[in-house]
Design an enzyme around this catalytic site. Structure first.
Site, PDB file in Angstrom:
ATOM      1  CE  LYS A 251      -3.948   2.027   2.387  1.00  0.00           C
ATOM      2  NZ  LYS A 251      -3.448   3.379   2.273  1.00  0.00           N
ATOM      3  NE  ARG A 419     -15.293   3.640   2.837  1.00  0.00           N
ATOM      4  CZ  ARG A 419     -14.088   4.186   2.642  1.00  0.00           C
ATOM      5  NH1 ARG A 419     -13.003   3.451   2.702  1.00  0.00           N
ATOM      6  NH2 ARG A 419     -13.968   5.467   2.408  1.00  0.00           N
TER       7      ARG A 419
HETATM    8  P1  ATP Z   1     -10.367   5.701   1.835  1.00  0.00           P
HETATM    9  O1  ATP Z   1     -10.458   4.362   2.507  1.00  0.00           O
HETATM   10  O2  ATP Z   1     -11.527   6.571   1.917  1.00  0.00           O
HETATM   11  O3  ATP Z   1      -9.774   5.581   0.470  1.00  0.00           O
HETATM   12  P2  ATP Z   1      -8.000   6.939   2.504  1.00  0.00           P
HETATM   13  O4  ATP Z   1      -7.822   7.788   1.329  1.00  0.00           O
HETATM   14  O5  ATP Z   1      -7.504   7.376   3.834  1.00  0.00           O
HETATM   15  O6  ATP Z   1      -9.437   6.502   2.741  1.00  0.00           O
HETATM   16  P3  ATP Z   1      -6.287   4.874   2.533  1.00  0.00           P
HETATM   17  O7  ATP Z   1      -6.445   4.301   3.891  1.00  0.00           O
HETATM   18  O8  ATP Z   1      -5.106   5.722   2.283  1.00  0.00           O
HETATM   19  O9  ATP Z   1      -7.498   5.573   2.110  1.00  0.00           O
HETATM   20  O10 ATP Z   1      -6.356   3.661   1.488  1.00  0.00           O
HETATM   21  C1  ATP Z   1      -6.850   3.709   0.215  1.00  0.00           C
HETATM   22  C2  ATP Z   1      -5.873   4.345  -0.746  1.00  0.00           C
HETATM   23  O11 ATP Z   1      -4.661   3.612  -0.791  1.00  0.00           O
HETATM   24  C3  ATP Z   1      -6.327   4.291  -2.174  1.00  0.00           C
HETATM   25  O12 ATP Z   1      -7.233   5.313  -2.451  1.00  0.00           O
HETATM   26  C4  ATP Z   1      -5.031   4.435  -2.939  1.00  0.00           C
HETATM   27  O13 ATP Z   1      -4.782   5.801  -3.152  1.00  0.00           O
HETATM   28  C5  ATP Z   1      -3.990   3.921  -1.995  1.00  0.00           C
HETATM   29  N1  ATP Z   1      -3.253   2.724  -2.442  1.00  0.00           N
HETATM   30  C6  ATP Z   1      -1.937   2.533  -2.293  1.00  0.00           C
HETATM   31  N2  ATP Z   1      -1.550   1.358  -2.749  1.00  0.00           N
HETATM   32  C7  ATP Z   1      -2.643   0.727  -3.228  1.00  0.00           C
HETATM   33  C8  ATP Z   1      -2.876  -0.532  -3.830  1.00  0.00           C
HETATM   34  N3  ATP Z   1      -1.895  -1.414  -4.030  1.00  0.00           N
HETATM   35  N4  ATP Z   1      -4.142  -0.833  -4.190  1.00  0.00           N
HETATM   36  C9  ATP Z   1      -5.152   0.045  -3.984  1.00  0.00           C
HETATM   37  N5  ATP Z   1      -4.983   1.258  -3.411  1.00  0.00           N
HETATM   38  C10 ATP Z   1      -3.746   1.610  -3.028  1.00  0.00           C
END
Ligand code: ATP
Length: 582
Positions: A251, A419
């Site tokens: 991530k 979601r």
């Molecule tokens: P939300 O859950 O509303 O998206 P957030 O923006 O705080 O909240 P994060 O907890 O940061 O979300 O997790 C989702 C984000 O992680 C995605 O929107 C994307 O930008 C990022 N991301 C990074 N790596 C990946 C991956 N391998 N697959 C999907 N998303 C990823």
């Protein structure tokens, strides 16, 4: 249809904070709109002139707007200026000035929705020599032909501050009820999530009914709304939920990018559907070389890197580049980025969103040649919790924020705009007491004391209650602010000052200042507790209590990529409380 009808509807909508009442009022309005005008009505109601991805910016210099109001009303210029200083809202100034207008000319036109819309487009798009005069002339004409209530909403729309507080999902509900049935709202939402354009959805519904929505397909150049992830507290739970086996991806912590590619053309959109192609010319070039297909829609995370060490840098470095006013080329060199691709939604004419994850990953591999600055997201497919845990530790060791588990099920489709449990995030923070950081909207402020005297000292933060479309307070935030941030707060918050709690804010606490929800900050707390003073998830755990975050700390991240409605929801907060309780 007359613009007055629309303005009067806005007045009624603005007087309520109840989502169901708003929906009813919208339905009543939409039922009376001729088919030929429904697109314009939906856009105006969203406070827009085009869908977000089209980049049609609203806004007018306040000096010019005040001058136009003066020209149209001949109300004393000093009075207009005073009103502006007192109210800080062009809408109120326009309303007052038009009400006080000395005499109404015989030569006013009745404003139709089409006339107002077209003039607003002309005013917003005018540029180059003579554009100021043209803007002044067009706006003065609109003000001249307006009644006070029309003037108010025209001025607010033009200033980009319509502030009706109608969430997109309320519009989705209203469109479904008006043109199909309440039960069809999911179908309407799906169409919206695919084309990110409610006006287009409305037009098809009004003209052809529900079946018209089949015309909406994923298209290169039109971004779809991002799929979002759920969270769980541990890897065994994740494996359990995903049927015993999953793909665990790195991530990355950066800016989510949706890349649309056709031949030599590349367009880049953020999660907020903003077109940022111009800000990342380097990514455009990289993708032109790396992409081997004819056309495609790919998703990935754009992460700032240190070119010397190859290390990933904090997310904020990308935002610095995004806000860059001076020459872009220097910003490109100064803040280089990498793109880690994690999904392929469309390839060579085929929509892949309704195919499972494994197939989309295969397509992604097939269409990308990895290079220095573009890579595929690292992945481990396993059913072994220990192996997944080791992968997680490796990611954390490299400075990553966690992993994203993805379902391998036959129905692990890409669900735009929603979601769901096909993607589950697991972050390092889950291992501490309060699980995960949260993104909260600023709804109030407190005067600073001591070193912070004369500044904002603390902020009242809220979650978003999606069912009710309202913001519920959850904590008072005062730590984690450095000097730069404290100094920047007035600029970030003052444009959103309101005199009393915003009607969409549910607060039992008294604050010194109130804001229209706009700014979203990332916050980390020690734990979530029950509290009689905060309204988040009110009485969902215990009578007379909401949820509150103890010892909140600002992480240093302004969530520029999130609108207030994208803040952590009260429902998510409740889920976090329950996770913690376990
Ligand atoms: P939300 O859950 O509303 O998206 P957030 O923006 O705080 O909240 P994060 O907890 O940061 O979300 O997790 C989702 C984000 O992680 C995605 O929107 C994307 O930008 C990022 N991301 C990074 N790596 C990946 C991956 N391998 N697959 C999907 N998303 C990823």
């Amino acid at each position: 249809m007359d613009y007055l009808t629309l303005a009067q509807a806005y007045e009624k909508i603005e007087a309520t904070s109840k989502r169901l009442e708003m929906t009813d009022m919208l339905v009543e309005l939409f039922r009376n709109v001729p088919e030929s005008e429904i697109e314009k009505v939906v856009l105006l109601t969203q406070g827009k002139l085009a869908p977000d991805f089209a980049g049609q910016e609203l806004g007018i210099a306040e000096k010019l707007a005040l001058k136009a109001i003066y020209e149209a009303t001949r109300v004393n210029e000093t009075d207009i200026q005073k009103l502006w200083l007192k109210e800080g809202d062009l809408g109120t100034v326009a309303y007052e000035a038009v009400s006080r207008r000395k005499q109404t000319s015989l030569f006013t036109d009745t404003l139709s929705i089409g006339m107002v819309f077209d003039s607003l487009v002309q005013i917003s798009s005018a540029s180059g020599s003579g554009s100021q005069d043209l803007k002044l002339k067009l706006l003065a004409k609109l003000m001249h032909d307006s009644s006070p209530v029309e003037a108010k909403y025209i001025a607010r729309t033009l200033a980009g501050k319509l502030r009706l507080g109608i969430a997109d999902m309320t519009l989705v509900d209203a469109l479904a009820i008006t043109f199909a049935t309440k039960q069809d709202r999911d179908r309407v939402e799906l169409a919206y999530n695919t084309c990110s354009d409610l006006a287009r959805v409305a037009k098809l519904l009004a003209g052809k009914g529900l079946s018209g929505l089949s015309e909406i397909e994923l298209e290169v150049g039109i971004p779809l709304r991002a799929m979002l992830a759920e969270r769980l507290p541990g890897i065994p739970e994740i494996l359990d939920k995903l049927g015993g086996k999953a793909a665990f991806e790195y991530k990355y912590d950066g800016l989510r990018i949706q890349a649309h590619i056709k031949g030599e053309g590349v367009q880049l959109f953020t999660r907020q559907l903003e077109d940022v192609t111009g800000q990342f010319p380097d990514l455009v070039d990289i993708l032109k070389v790396a992409f081997k297909g004819k056309s495609g829609v790919l998703e990935g995370e754009c992460v700032p890197v240190d070119i010397n060490t190859g290390e990933m840098l904090p997310f904020q470095t990308v935002s610095r580049r995004r806000g860059r006013k001076y020459e872009l080329t220097s910003a490109v060199d100064e803040f280089p980025v990498m793109l880690y691709l994690f999904d392929c939604l469309y390839l060579n004419g085929k929509d892949l969103t309704q195919t499972p994850y494994t197939n989309r990953r295969k397509k992604l591999i097939s269409c990308i040649s990895e290079a220095d600055r573009v890579k595929l997201a690292e992945v481990l497919v396993t059913s072994d919790a220990d192996e997944a845990e080791a992968f997680f530790q490796k990611v954390i060791g490299k400075g990553g924020e966690g992993i994203m588990a993805k379902s391998l099920a036959d129905d692990s489709f890409y669900k735009a705009g929603s979601r769901g449990w096909h993607w589950i995030k697991f972050k390092r923070d889950y291992k501490s007491e309060m699980n995960d950081t949260v993104d909260l909207a600023v709804v109030g402020g407190f005067s600073g004391r001591g070193k912070r005297a004369g500044r904002y000292g603390a902020l009242l933060m809220a979650t978003y209650n999606r069912d009710e479309g309202r913001f519920e307070t959850v904590t008072k935030l005062g730590s984690g602010f450095d000097d730069d941030f404290l100094a920047a707060l007035p600029e970030l918050l003052d444009p959103h000052l309101v005199k009393k709690p915003h009607r969409l804010v549910n607060s039992a606490m008294q604050a010194d200042f109130w804001f229209e929800p706009s700014l979203v900050l990332e916050v980390k707390g020690a734990e979530i507790t029950l509290s009689p003073t905060h309204t988040c998830a009110w009485e969902l755990v215990r009578k007379g209590s909401g949820l509150a975050i103890r010892f909140p700390r600002y992480t240093g991240k302004v969530r520029q990529d999130k609108a207030p409605e994208d803040a952590t929801t009260s429902e998510e907060m409740l889920a976090l409380y329950n996770l913690q309780a376990k």
